[in-house]
Scaffold this active site. Structure first.
Site, PDB file in Angstrom:
ATOM      1  N   CYS A 107     -12.631  17.122  -5.643  1.00  0.00           N
ATOM      2  CA  CYS A 107     -14.093  17.069  -5.669  1.00  0.00           C
ATOM      3  C   CYS A 107     -14.507  15.866  -6.525  1.00  0.00           C
ATOM      4  O   CYS A 107     -14.109  15.775  -7.685  1.00  0.00           O
ATOM      5  CB  CYS A 107     -14.620  18.360  -6.291  1.00  0.00           C
ATOM      6  SG  CYS A 107     -16.329  18.231  -6.861  1.00  0.00           S
ATOM      7  N   ASN A 141      -8.555   5.353  -1.866  1.00  0.00           N
ATOM      8  CA  ASN A 141      -8.251   5.031  -0.478  1.00  0.00           C
ATOM      9  C   ASN A 141      -9.199   5.804   0.422  1.00  0.00           C
ATOM     10  O   ASN A 141      -9.232   7.032   0.372  1.00  0.00           O
ATOM     11  CB  ASN A 141      -6.807   5.423  -0.129  1.00  0.00           C
ATOM     12  CG  ASN A 141      -6.468   5.165   1.324  1.00  0.00           C
ATOM     13  OD1 ASN A 141      -6.249   4.033   1.734  1.00  0.00           O
ATOM     14  ND2 ASN A 141      -6.458   6.211   2.130  1.00  0.00           N
ATOM     15  N   GLU A 142      -9.993   5.099   1.212  1.00  0.00           N
ATOM     16  CA  GLU A 142     -10.826   5.715   2.257  1.00  0.00           C
ATOM     17  C   GLU A 142     -11.619   6.918   1.728  1.00  0.00           C
ATOM     18  O   GLU A 142     -11.429   8.062   2.161  1.00  0.00           O
ATOM     19  CB  GLU A 142      -9.965   6.101   3.467  1.00  0.00           C
ATOM     20  CG  GLU A 142      -9.297   4.892   4.104  1.00  0.00           C
ATOM     21  CD  GLU A 142      -8.436   5.235   5.320  1.00  0.00           C
ATOM     22  OE1 GLU A 142      -8.110   6.414   5.510  1.00  0.00           O
ATOM     23  OE2 GLU A 142      -8.107   4.303   6.083  1.00  0.00           O
ATOM     24  N   GLU A 298      -6.296  -2.732   6.179  1.00  0.00           N
ATOM     25  CA  GLU A 298      -5.276  -2.104   7.022  1.00  0.00           C
ATOM     26  C   GLU A 298      -5.573  -2.530   8.460  1.00  0.00           C
ATOM     27  O   GLU A 298      -6.544  -2.092   9.060  1.00  0.00           O
ATOM     28  CB  GLU A 298      -5.327  -0.568   6.905  1.00  0.00           C
ATOM     29  CG  GLU A 298      -4.996  -0.063   5.509  1.00  0.00           C
ATOM     30  CD  GLU A 298      -4.988   1.461   5.401  1.00  0.00           C
ATOM     31  OE1 GLU A 298      -5.013   2.149   6.448  1.00  0.00           O
ATOM     32  OE2 GLU A 298      -4.984   1.966   4.261  1.00  0.00           O
ATOM     33  N   TRP A 306      -0.506  10.617  13.509  1.00  0.00           N
ATOM     34  CA  TRP A 306       0.282  11.530  12.674  1.00  0.00           C
ATOM     35  C   TRP A 306       1.185  12.424  13.538  1.00  0.00           C
ATOM     36  O   TRP A 306       2.375  12.493  13.324  1.00  0.00           O
ATOM     37  CB  TRP A 306      -0.637  12.383  11.781  1.00  0.00           C
ATOM     38  CG  TRP A 306      -1.180  11.624  10.602  1.00  0.00           C
ATOM     39  CD1 TRP A 306      -0.872  10.336  10.241  1.00  0.00           C
ATOM     40  CD2 TRP A 306      -2.093  12.112   9.616  1.00  0.00           C
ATOM     41  NE1 TRP A 306      -1.550   9.993   9.095  1.00  0.00           N
ATOM     42  CE2 TRP A 306      -2.302  11.064   8.678  1.00  0.00           C
ATOM     43  CE3 TRP A 306      -2.758  13.328   9.430  1.00  0.00           C
ATOM     44  CZ2 TRP A 306      -3.151  11.204   7.573  1.00  0.00           C
ATOM     45  CZ3 TRP A 306      -3.594  13.461   8.327  1.00  0.00           C
ATOM     46  CH2 TRP A 306      -3.788  12.405   7.414  1.00  0.00           C
ATOM     47  N   GLU A 346       3.240  10.444   7.757  1.00  0.00           N
ATOM     48  CA  GLU A 346       3.012   9.228   8.551  1.00  0.00           C
ATOM     49  C   GLU A 346       4.298   8.640   9.133  1.00  0.00           C
ATOM     50  O   GLU A 346       4.411   7.430   9.331  1.00  0.00           O
ATOM     51  CB  GLU A 346       2.224   8.212   7.717  1.00  0.00           C
ATOM     52  CG  GLU A 346       0.831   8.765   7.430  1.00  0.00           C
ATOM     53  CD  GLU A 346      -0.173   7.766   6.875  1.00  0.00           C
ATOM     54  OE1 GLU A 346       0.246   6.700   6.386  1.00  0.00           O
ATOM     55  OE2 GLU A 346      -1.382   8.080   6.931  1.00  0.00           O
ATOM     56  N   TYR A 348       5.114   8.628  12.085  1.00  0.00           N
ATOM     57  CA  TYR A 348       4.829   7.993  13.378  1.00  0.00           C
ATOM     58  C   TYR A 348       3.780   6.887  13.282  1.00  0.00           C
ATOM     59  O   TYR A 348       3.323   6.355  14.282  1.00  0.00           O
ATOM     60  CB  TYR A 348       4.369   9.040  14.396  1.00  0.00           C
ATOM     61  CG  TYR A 348       5.456  10.015  14.814  1.00  0.00           C
ATOM     62  CD1 TYR A 348       6.801   9.709  14.590  1.00  0.00           C
ATOM     63  CD2 TYR A 348       5.143  11.219  15.427  1.00  0.00           C
ATOM     64  CE1 TYR A 348       7.802  10.592  14.962  1.00  0.00           C
ATOM     65  CE2 TYR A 348       6.129  12.108  15.808  1.00  0.00           C
ATOM     66  CZ  TYR A 348       7.461  11.790  15.570  1.00  0.00           C
ATOM     67  OH  TYR A 348       8.443  12.679  15.946  1.00  0.00           O
TER      68      TYR A 348
HETATM   69 ZN   LIG Z   1     -17.421  19.936  -5.782  1.00  0.00          ZN
END
Ligand SMILES: [Zn+2]
Length: 671
Positions: A107, A141-142, A298, A306, A346, A348
């Site tokens: 969170c 990351n992302e 990337e 996946w 990952e 694949y």
């Molecule tokens: Zn939260």
């Protein structure tokens, strides 16, 4: 120009690292990104750190002329941390708390997780701030890629505080949200719920504010990492985050990009749609976040997925996609990933090298492009597309229309991309901008749908048109106010005066139905043209001198205006009451473009894309052949092709998945 790969030395024996570095250098790779998922190796126990392996990897790569981008590892809190601090785990909309086992479980509001993140980022920064081979930092990351909104008790309290800050009093909240409907009035802030599944269909005003709140939590979480880094690292180490393109819409990316030094994003063409125009839209949207060149952090370099893999990139496609990114504003290409991982989720998701680590076809293609960029990369970077047309996008609209599309099949992305595709197909440079952007540099501004409109945005559009701009507003605009309530004036609400039109009635016909529209031959000069609209019909009532350019030709509103044009100050505003496809609207968009003095590229073969970047007064034209067949493209005149260093005639041949970068002058004059 930076040309690189995402590298995970921790996935391979250290004896292999030297071989990797040599193969990278031989492919002209000069940059790697490392570290972004390695928290459990950096800090195996709380406040016991191990940085030696990463320092060793940086040194080995540096000896081969390869610089490093370091990723902060906060997307993957380790098991010891999740066990010790169970409250950091996000809660889903179904009220289930996420458990350990994948990534991005946390969170972003949680105070413990914020402190732990500050701790690891600061410790990492102190180790690598003075490292001359570290050129940039990627945060996390992302963001939002898993569990984009958290519904934990801490988020509920923070949301209630956020509302208190925003509205000040419960009376103001009552007014903004219409809480007396269905007895939703609150007598204290602690009663305000999160829009969890068990609430059923929540108040859309509450939902929109919760989306905004959740987006701001990511921005604030990112900001704490930026501040932790900036306290320690030197200014030449720049800070970025890897975003996920236009296609990812859970976070307001205009907000997220604001404090970054530059934007990066992760481009997987055939993992998404494989549609070149849609990839172009994604690049364009990411460039527009800061109106400056971006990086691809990337870039797809093999089959990806996946459980199930995408198709194999065809010979030439990896290079073509990377050049497409550059054509739309990328100043660095970093492939995901260097070598395909042998284990875990990952296995694949393929990289440049196969699992076995031996160079094969994809490596040699990457190497070919590396050779080319080593020669011409400097001439390409830093340039921007010329300012011509802009498309307005708004994250408020994405959220509002996701909550209440209003018609079956009404999809924000389809509406935006239908206009983008039309302009792109005509070879018109397009920017994607927020509604409060400075529009004065554009000859044409298209708001395909501006559903929620603030007074500030309406004023911005009015000023633009008043000063001579041309604005096209699409159907279902001006419907909502800032709170996500329907406005109390005739539609298009705050845009009605500017567009010189009122929506007399509307008909939510849905994506599966069509309406017929007949264009006014005399006014538009397009000949007899009937076209099919779909999804939505705004039945229009022109005001004052507003002209009607098209009429409905079906249903009970046959003969009623469907498209209007009005003069406003020195400029022109169009209002289009129907929605349709790119192919259908192309003649109309061509008319619109030509009416502003912009020149479409004529005779572009299907599947060939054109894009432009300019710097220092010289414009480079990229021609990209996304088809399996050779294509011949007519040019405005003889040009100079950078990659082959040759002069063209008045046309050029592009091989299958081939491309050309054309300059009006020979390259030596560029340097
Ligand atoms: Zn939260």
């Amino acid at each position: 120009m930076y040309y690189g790969a995402d590298y995970y030395p921790e996935h391979w024996p250290q004896e292999r690292w030297e071989t990797d570095a040599r193969l990278m250098r031989e492919a002209h790779i000069n940059l790697v990104r490392m570290g972004e998922f390695a928290w459990s190796l950096f800090e195996p126990q709380q406040e016991h750190y191990d940085w030696d392996w990463l320092k060793r990897a940086i040194d080995i790569l540096a000896a081969h002329g390869i610089s490093t981008v370091l990723g902060t590892p906060t997307a993957t809190p380790p098991a010891w941390l999740c066990q010790a601090y169970p409250g950091i785990m996000a809660v889903e909309r179904n009220s289930q708390r996420v458990t350990f086992g994948e990534r991005r479980q946390y969170c972003p509001t949680n105070a413990s997780y914020r402190a732990l993140s500050r701790g690891i980022v600061t410790a990492m920064a102190e180790q690598f701030a003075g490292n001359p081979h570290v050129v940039a930092w990627q945060l996390d990351n992302e963001f939002g890629g898993h569990h984009p909104r958290c519904y934990c008790p801490e988020c509920q309290c923070a949301f209630q505080d956020w509302l208190l800050q925003r509205y000040g009093t419960l009376a103001a909240l009552r007014e903004a949200w219409g809480t007396h409907f269905w007895s939703h009035d609150y007598t204290n802030w602690a009663q305000i719920p999160l829009p969890v599944d068990s609430n059923g269909v929540s108040n859309p005003c509450l939902e929109l504010d919760f989306y905004r709140f959740a987006s701001e939590q990511w921005v604030a979480y990112q900001q704490l990492q930026i501040e932790a880094l900036r306290r320690v690292i030197p200014a030449h180490q720049r800070i970025t985050h890897n975003l996920m393109g236009f296609n990812f819409q859970e976070i307001d990316y205009f907000d997220l990009a604001r404090e970054l030094d530059f934007v990066s994003w992760d481009n997987y063409p055939i993992f998404q749609t494989g549609d070149p125009a849609y990839i172009a839209l994604n690049h364009t949207a990411m460039r527009g976040l800061k109106d400056m060149p971006f990086w691809v952090m990337e870039e797809q370099s093999g089959p990806s997925g996946w459980q199930v893999m995408s198709r194999q990139p065809r010979p030439g496609q990896i290079r073509l996609w990377a050049y497409q990114a550059i054509a739309h504003g990328a100043d660095a290409i970093v492939y995901f990933r260097w070598r395909t991982c042998r284990f875990n989720t990952e296995e694949y998701w393929h990289g440049i090298l196969e699992h076995h680590g031996q160079p094969r076809r994809r490596y040699y293609e990457v190497q070919q492009m590396g050779q080319e960029l080593a020669r011409v990369g400097e001439k390409l970077e830093g340039a921007m597309p010329p300012k011509a047309a802009a498309i307005i996008m708004s994250y408020d609209d994405i959220r509002t229309l996701r909550l209440q599309p209003g018609a079956r099949g009404l999809a924000y992305n389809d509406i935006i991309s239908s206009y983008f595709r039309a302009l792109h197909q005509l070879g018109i440079p397009v920017d994607i901008v927020p509604p409060n952007a400075d529009l004065s540099l554009y000859k044409l501004v298209v708001a395909p749908i501006l559903h929620l409109v603030t007074q500030e945005w309406a004023d911005n559009l009015s000023n633009y048109v008043n000063q001579g701009g041309t604005l096209w507003v699409g159907a279902r605009s001006g419907v909502k106010d800032t709170s996500n309530r329907v406005v109390d004036s005739p539609l298009p609400g705050l845009l009605a005066e500017l567009c010189g039109v009122e929506v007399e009635e509307y008909d939510a016909i849905g994506r599966a139905s069509t309406c017929e529209v007949e264009l006014d031959k005399a006014l538009l000069g397009l000949g007899e043209l009937r076209l099919a609209g779909h999804t939505w019909c705004d039945i229009l009532q022109p005001r004052g001198d507003t002209e009607t350019l098209a009429y409905y030709a079906s249903d009970y509103y046959t003969g009623k205006p469907a498209l209007t044009r009005t003069r406003y100050g020195l400029g022109t505003a169009f209002y289009c009451g129907f929605m349709t496809d790119t192919g259908t609207m192309l003649p109309l968009v061509r008319y619109l473009v030509e009416s502003t003095g912009l020149e479409p590229w004529s005779g572009l073969p299907e599947g060939v894309e054109v894009a432009r970047r300019a710097k220092e007064g010289i414009e480079l034209t990229y021609l990209l052949n996304h088809t399996t067949e050779p294509q011949s493209v007519a040019l405005p005149g003889a040009m100079f092709e950078l990659l082959t260093q040759t002069n063209t005639s008045s046309s050029i041949e592009l091989g299958p998945y081939g491309l050309a970068i054309l300059s009006p002058v020979a390259i030596d004059k560029l340097s």
